[in-house]
Design a protein around this motif. Structure first.
Motif: not given
Length: 267
Positions: A195-196, A213-216, A243-246
């Motif tokens: 992904i990078a 992106q999770q809000g953390y 990418e988030l799913a991976a």
């Protein structure tokens, strides 16, 4: 008042090393600095803040109350000592570092003391760290969910902490992810590396972007100015659904911070 989404952690950094890290971090744009009583570096962090020339109004400073100071009569004096070391009149955020080991001190007792510290003007916000679902329930019963600015817990691609995250979100409690790079392990994961490469980014930036992106809020630490600066680049990265799913598949319950005799029974 909100917690800045990107901060600089100082765990395990001592002496001139932490002074240089904070100084470099402030120089490249960090304004949220995280320390703790047990880190043994509040005085050095305070020195770096004082010498930086950054106006106090631009800074967001967090410290955490150690377990030995949780009993009534100890918590507030410990925060006053932290303020002295940090050369501050008021903290932006004061956290309970760990629930009392073995629940020797009731949650209601030390959360009440922490709320009193806020009323006395020692800190603008209060919150918790390393709290399980049960401990969050007890903290909510003591002071109300709205009073808990964040739960600072270990979260990274290999420990996604779903039960704690889901409970916190249901009750409107913000989360701060510590060890967001899994102490460097994200650098060697092939999924994150791919992904990078796609984003022309570093694996660290991808892991941090995932947390953001999770809000953390994230509080990575580094002793290298180049890494401090590069980490901030995560704010410019948006991961797509694939990418988030991976990254979601990387969950393996790999907990790093689990000190014997202190850590609670995790969810």
């Amino acid at each position: 008042m909100h917690i800045p989404s990107f901060g600089l952690g100082t765990f395990r950094l001592q002496g001139q090393v932490v002074i240089d890290s904070v100084r470099n971090g402030l120089d490249v744009g960090y304004r949220h600095i995280d320390t703790a009583q047990i880190y043994g570096n509040e005085a050095e962090v305070g020195q770096a803040l004082a010498e930086s020339g950054v106006p106090r109004g631009e800074l967001f400073v967090t410290t955490k109350v150690w377990t030995e100071a949780l009993a009534a009569g100890k918590l507030i004096p410990s925060l006053k000592e932290s303020l002295r070391k940090l050369r501050l009149e008021q903290l932006d955020l004061a956290l309970i570092h760990w629930p009392s080991p073995g629940d020797a001190v009731p949650v209601a007792e030390y959360m009440g003391e922490l709320a009193l510290a806020r009323e006395q003007g020692l800190t603008k916000l209060i919150g918790v760290s390393n709290f399980t679902v049960r401990h969050m329930e007890e903290a909510i019963a003591a002071v109300g969910a709205a009073a808990i600015a964040t739960n600072q817990v270990e979260i990274h691609p290999f420990l996604q902490n779903h039960k704690v995250v889901d409970f916190a979100r249901r009750h409107g409690i913000h989360l701060t992810a510590y060890m967001p790079l899994a102490y460097g392990k994200v650098m060697h994961d092939p999924v994150i590396a791919r992904i990078a490469e796609r984003h022309v980014a570093t694996p660290a930036q991808i892991a941090l972007a995932w947390s953001l992106q999770q809000g953390y809020a994230v509080i990575p630490s580094s002793t290298r100015r180049t890494n401090l600066e590069a980490n901030l680049g995560a704010r410019r990265i948006t991961l797509n659904d694939e990418e988030l799913a991976a990254i979601a598949t990387l969950e393996r319950g790999e907990r790093i911070a689990n000190p014997e005799g202190i850590a609670p029974a995790w969810d």
